[in-house]
Design a protein around this motif. Sequence first.
Motif, PDB file in Angstrom:
ATOM      1  N   ILE A 145      34.548  44.466  17.434  1.00 28.47           N
ATOM      2  CA  ILE A 145      35.683  44.235  18.848  1.00 28.47           C
ATOM      3  C   ILE A 145      35.165  43.759  19.707  1.00 28.47           C
ATOM      4  O   ILE A 145      33.964  43.795  20.614  1.00 28.47           O
ATOM      5  CB  ILE A 145      35.907  45.699  19.370  1.00 28.47           C
ATOM      6  CG1 ILE A 145      35.678  46.815  18.199  1.00 28.47           C
ATOM      7  CG2 ILE A 145      36.859  45.528  20.273  1.00 28.47           C
ATOM      8  CD1 ILE A 145      36.773  47.851  19.020  1.00 28.47           C
ATOM      9  N   GLN A 146      35.873  42.747  20.807  1.00 28.26           N
ATOM     10  CA  GLN A 146      35.612  42.078  21.401  1.00 28.26           C
ATOM     11  C   GLN A 146      35.243  43.445  22.808  1.00 28.26           C
ATOM     12  O   GLN A 146      36.160  43.667  22.874  1.00 28.26           O
ATOM     13  CB  GLN A 146      36.324  41.704  21.819  1.00 28.26           C
ATOM     14  CG  GLN A 146      36.076  40.640  23.157  1.00 28.26           C
ATOM     15  CD  GLN A 146      37.744  39.410  23.482  1.00 28.26           C
ATOM     16  OE1 GLN A 146      38.674  39.213  22.775  1.00 28.26           O
ATOM     17  NE2 GLN A 146      37.629  38.343  24.670  1.00 28.26           N
ATOM     18  N   VAL A 147      34.636  42.782  23.832  1.00 31.03           N
ATOM     19  CA  VAL A 147      34.031  43.752  24.637  1.00 31.03           C
ATOM     20  C   VAL A 147      35.405  43.956  25.425  1.00 31.03           C
ATOM     21  O   VAL A 147      36.520  43.321  25.993  1.00 31.03           O
ATOM     22  CB  VAL A 147      32.752  42.970  26.053  1.00 31.03           C
ATOM     23  CG1 VAL A 147      33.090  41.957  26.515  1.00 31.03           C
ATOM     24  CG2 VAL A 147      32.279  44.072  26.814  1.00 31.03           C
TER      25      VAL A 147
ATOM     26  N   THR B 148      38.757  48.635  22.219  1.00 27.38           N
ATOM     27  CA  THR B 148      37.310  49.395  22.370  1.00 27.38           C
ATOM     28  C   THR B 148      37.569  50.634  23.086  1.00 27.38           C
ATOM     29  O   THR B 148      37.338  51.599  22.171  1.00 27.38           O
ATOM     30  CB  THR B 148      35.893  48.742  23.623  1.00 27.38           C
ATOM     31  OG1 THR B 148      36.328  47.566  22.889  1.00 27.38           O
ATOM     32  CG2 THR B 148      35.634  49.016  23.860  1.00 27.38           C
TER      33      THR B 148
ATOM     34  N   GLU C   5      30.423  50.753  15.996  1.00 33.92           N
ATOM     35  CA  GLU C   5      30.661  49.549  16.556  1.00 33.92           C
ATOM     36  C   GLU C   5      29.957  48.521  17.348  1.00 33.92           C
ATOM     37  O   GLU C   5      29.173  49.020  17.857  1.00 33.92           O
ATOM     38  CB  GLU C   5      32.346  49.897  18.158  1.00 33.92           C
ATOM     39  CG  GLU C   5      32.530  49.274  19.233  1.00 33.92           C
ATOM     40  CD  GLU C   5      32.753  49.450  19.918  1.00 33.92           C
ATOM     41  OE1 GLU C   5      33.754  48.869  21.260  1.00 33.92           O
ATOM     42  OE2 GLU C   5      32.242  50.337  21.001  1.00 33.92           O
ATOM     43  N   LYS C   6      30.093  46.957  17.089  1.00 40.04           N
ATOM     44  CA  LYS C   6      29.539  46.172  17.550  1.00 40.04           C
ATOM     45  C   LYS C   6      30.653  45.573  18.472  1.00 40.04           C
ATOM     46  O   LYS C   6      31.563  44.360  17.737  1.00 40.04           O
ATOM     47  CB  LYS C   6      28.691  45.232  16.490  1.00 40.04           C
ATOM     48  CG  LYS C   6      28.256  44.178  16.784  1.00 40.04           C
ATOM     49  CD  LYS C   6      27.595  43.155  15.723  1.00 40.04           C
ATOM     50  CE  LYS C   6      26.477  42.380  15.753  1.00 40.04           C
ATOM     51  NZ  LYS C   6      26.177  41.701  14.637  1.00 40.04           N
ATOM     52  N   THR C   7      30.126  45.179  19.520  1.00 31.28           N
ATOM     53  CA  THR C   7      31.001  44.154  20.650  1.00 31.28           C
ATOM     54  C   THR C   7      30.828  43.290  21.081  1.00 31.28           C
ATOM     55  O   THR C   7      29.076  42.805  20.841  1.00 31.28           O
ATOM     56  CB  THR C   7      30.869  45.458  21.924  1.00 31.28           C
ATOM     57  OG1 THR C   7      29.628  45.351  22.547  1.00 31.28           O
ATOM     58  CG2 THR C   7      30.981  46.802  21.624  1.00 31.28           C
ATOM     59  N   TYR C   8      31.862  42.616  21.119  1.00 27.61           N
ATOM     60  CA  TYR C   8      31.066  41.017  21.231  1.00 27.61           C
ATOM     61  C   TYR C   8      31.718  40.373  22.820  1.00 27.61           C
ATOM     62  O   TYR C   8      32.585  41.007  22.947  1.00 27.61           O
ATOM     63  CB  TYR C   8      32.017  39.800  20.426  1.00 27.61           C
ATOM     64  CG  TYR C   8      31.388  40.394  18.823  1.00 27.61           C
ATOM     65  CD1 TYR C   8      30.609  39.367  18.228  1.00 27.61           C
ATOM     66  CD2 TYR C   8      31.671  41.643  18.049  1.00 27.61           C
ATOM     67  CE1 TYR C   8      29.978  40.231  17.028  1.00 27.61           C
ATOM     68  CE2 TYR C   8      31.099  41.624  17.019  1.00 27.61           C
ATOM     69  CZ  TYR C   8      30.068  41.108  15.865  1.00 27.61           C
ATOM     70  OH  TYR C   8      29.682  41.099  14.871  1.00 27.61           O
TER      71      TYR C   8
END
Length: 256
Positions: A135-137, A142, A155-158
């Motif tokens: 997911i984009q930060v 989010t 979750e892995k944020t970008y």
Amino acid sequence: MKTAIYLAAGAALLLSAAGASAEVRFGIMNEAYPPFFTKDATGKWVGWEIELMEAVCAEMKETCSIVDMSWDGLIPGLQSKKFDVIWSSMSITDERMKTIAFTDKYYNTPSKLIGAQDGKTGTTVDDVSGKTIGIQVSTIQTEYYKKYYASAASEKTYATLDEALQDLAAGRVDYVFGDSIPLMTFLQSDFGKDCCEDKGNVKDDPEVLGQGIGGGLRKEDTELLAKLNAAIAAVRASGKYAEISKKYFDFDPYGE
């Protein structure tokens, strides 16, 4: 006599300044987000949202410019007066409205999960259990993840959506969660169609996902807000909105 000349000159300068129209600066994210905005070969910003901005500015009879910066810098940039309007596919949410004002919506898009072609289809908690979602930060997705998926999935944020999509294609995450239109644009690309597929739209939650996409303004800029709302309505009523949209979509992005 000299005093009179100076006074007359001063009055002329004041009248000139009063009659001049200040430039309206539109803030957008500094990464490609097709089909809404991306840079062409010359470095110029182009896309659906850029063309809509130009139509709105023409309707307002204002000179407009673009200021680009990181996604998570847009609200701070607006508040510090680096530009005047966030025009960057930002969802209208109650949480954001505590800090800034929004125009009426100018488009709407559901939120979607996409994943590998050999993965499970579906968007329920059971479907994503034990998986990793990219997911984009600082996005509405989010917040949706925290409310619905955090107990079941990682979750892995970008910093950018493009980074998340690259990791999905490389198999480093199981899903990417974001707005449906740019995700479907990715799936239709040569890169996306070879690796990934649509897993479905998530169940809507307007409290988290918002009431559509609008322009963000400082709360005190009520005059500019009124002008933008009138211009958005006029662009839709004139048919210009539909004319621009047909270049990019086979549907009306305004939504419900």
